[in-house]
Enzyme design. Structure first.
Site, PDB file in Angstrom:
ATOM      1  N   TYR A 182      -1.383  -0.567  10.515  1.00 34.37           N
ATOM      2  CA  TYR A 182      -2.027  -0.934   9.318  1.00 34.37           C
ATOM      3  C   TYR A 182       0.377   0.071   7.910  1.00 34.37           C
ATOM      4  CZ  TYR A 182      -3.883  -1.112   3.771  1.00 34.37           C
ATOM      5  OH  TYR A 182      -4.512  -1.603   2.477  1.00 34.37           O
ATOM      6  N   SER A 236       0.678  -0.871  -0.291  1.00 32.60           N
ATOM      7  CA  SER A 236      -0.050   0.147  -0.105  1.00 32.60           C
ATOM      8  C   SER A 236       1.165   0.906  -0.606  1.00 32.60           C
ATOM      9  CB  SER A 236      -0.774   0.077   1.395  1.00 32.60           C
ATOM     10  OG  SER A 236      -1.145   1.464   1.452  1.00 32.60           O
TER      11      SER A 236
END
Length: 244
Positions: A156, A143
């Protein structure tokens, strides 16, 4: 002449969103796609329908990538059934957003276990077979948050950054065996993963002025799995509309 043997692709977290788009895109290139999912049976069944509709073949394989024993049993079953795995796409991931000071231990651990430990659990048994066969493609879905940490996503961002480092290290380990390992780092993609985030404000941060689509991420994954990408390994490629 008979039909050429289809390559076997395993896509984790393929029930919806980016994972589903990757499964369908691989099916369009006549791969057999093993569709992993954890709990959303109806979503996974819809992915399988789309895979078949796209001209590929597929099967459902339910297991939680964070569960070592379940993942080991599932991957061993896949290898026993098909004899090999040509392509592994580690896509499974979850978000449990909160400022670090408010992040609970289980919220930290769930995110790390799904993205990072899940990569280990799934990749290790499949990699053994790839090494023996001296061939394989591994693509890890990271990501933009793993490149530039996002506030409220410390867990995350840490998991996705760890996945990038793991990608680069593993690529060096296995390059001589003709196995490529790359990471794709999506930016703001129009999926359920954006639920709860200020989408209008996020879109303003994108030079292209729009969200990306799962298909745009999937197109890069399919390329990295192709023979045309045989000299590309250890790379982290963004699909982010120009976000730096």
């Amino acid at each position: 002449m008979g039909e050429a043997v289809r390559e076997i692709a395993v896509v984790t977290g393929a029930g919806r969103g980016i994972g589903r788009a990757i499964a369908v895109a691989l099916a369009e290139t006549r791969r057999h796609v093993v569709i992993n999912f954890r709990s959303r049976t109806e979503d996974a069944a819809e992915t399988l329908r789309l895979v078949t509709e796209a001209g590929g073949t597929g099967e459902l394989c339910q297991f939680d990538v964070a569960d070592y024993e379940a993942t080991t049993a599932a991957t061993e079953g896949i290898l026993k059934s098909h004899g090999r795995v040509d392509i592994l796409v580690n896509n499974a991931g979850v978000r449990k957003d909160a400022l670090l000071i408010w992040t609970q231990p289980e919220e930290w651990q769930t995110v790390i276990d799904t993205t990072l430990t899940g990569f280990y659990n799934t990749t290790r048994p499949i990699l053994k077979e790839m090494l023996l066969r001296r061939s394989g493609r591994i693509v890890n879905i990271s990501s933009a948050s793993g490149i530039s940490g996002m506030p409220g996503q410390v867990n995350y961002s840490a998991a996705k950054a760890g996945l990038i480092a793991a990608t680069q290290a593993l690529a060096r380990e296995v390059a001589k065996r003709n196995i490529t390992v790359n990471a794709v780092a999506p930016g703001f993609i129009d999926t359920q993963m954006l639920k709860g985030l200020p989408v209008e404000e996020l879109t303003k941060m994108v030079p292209m002025g729009r969200l990306g689509t799962p298909r745009e991420v999937a197109a890069l994954v399919v390329f990295l799995c192709s023979s045309a990408a045989s000299y590309i390994t250890g790379q982290v490629i963004g699909v982010n509309g120009g976000v730096v």
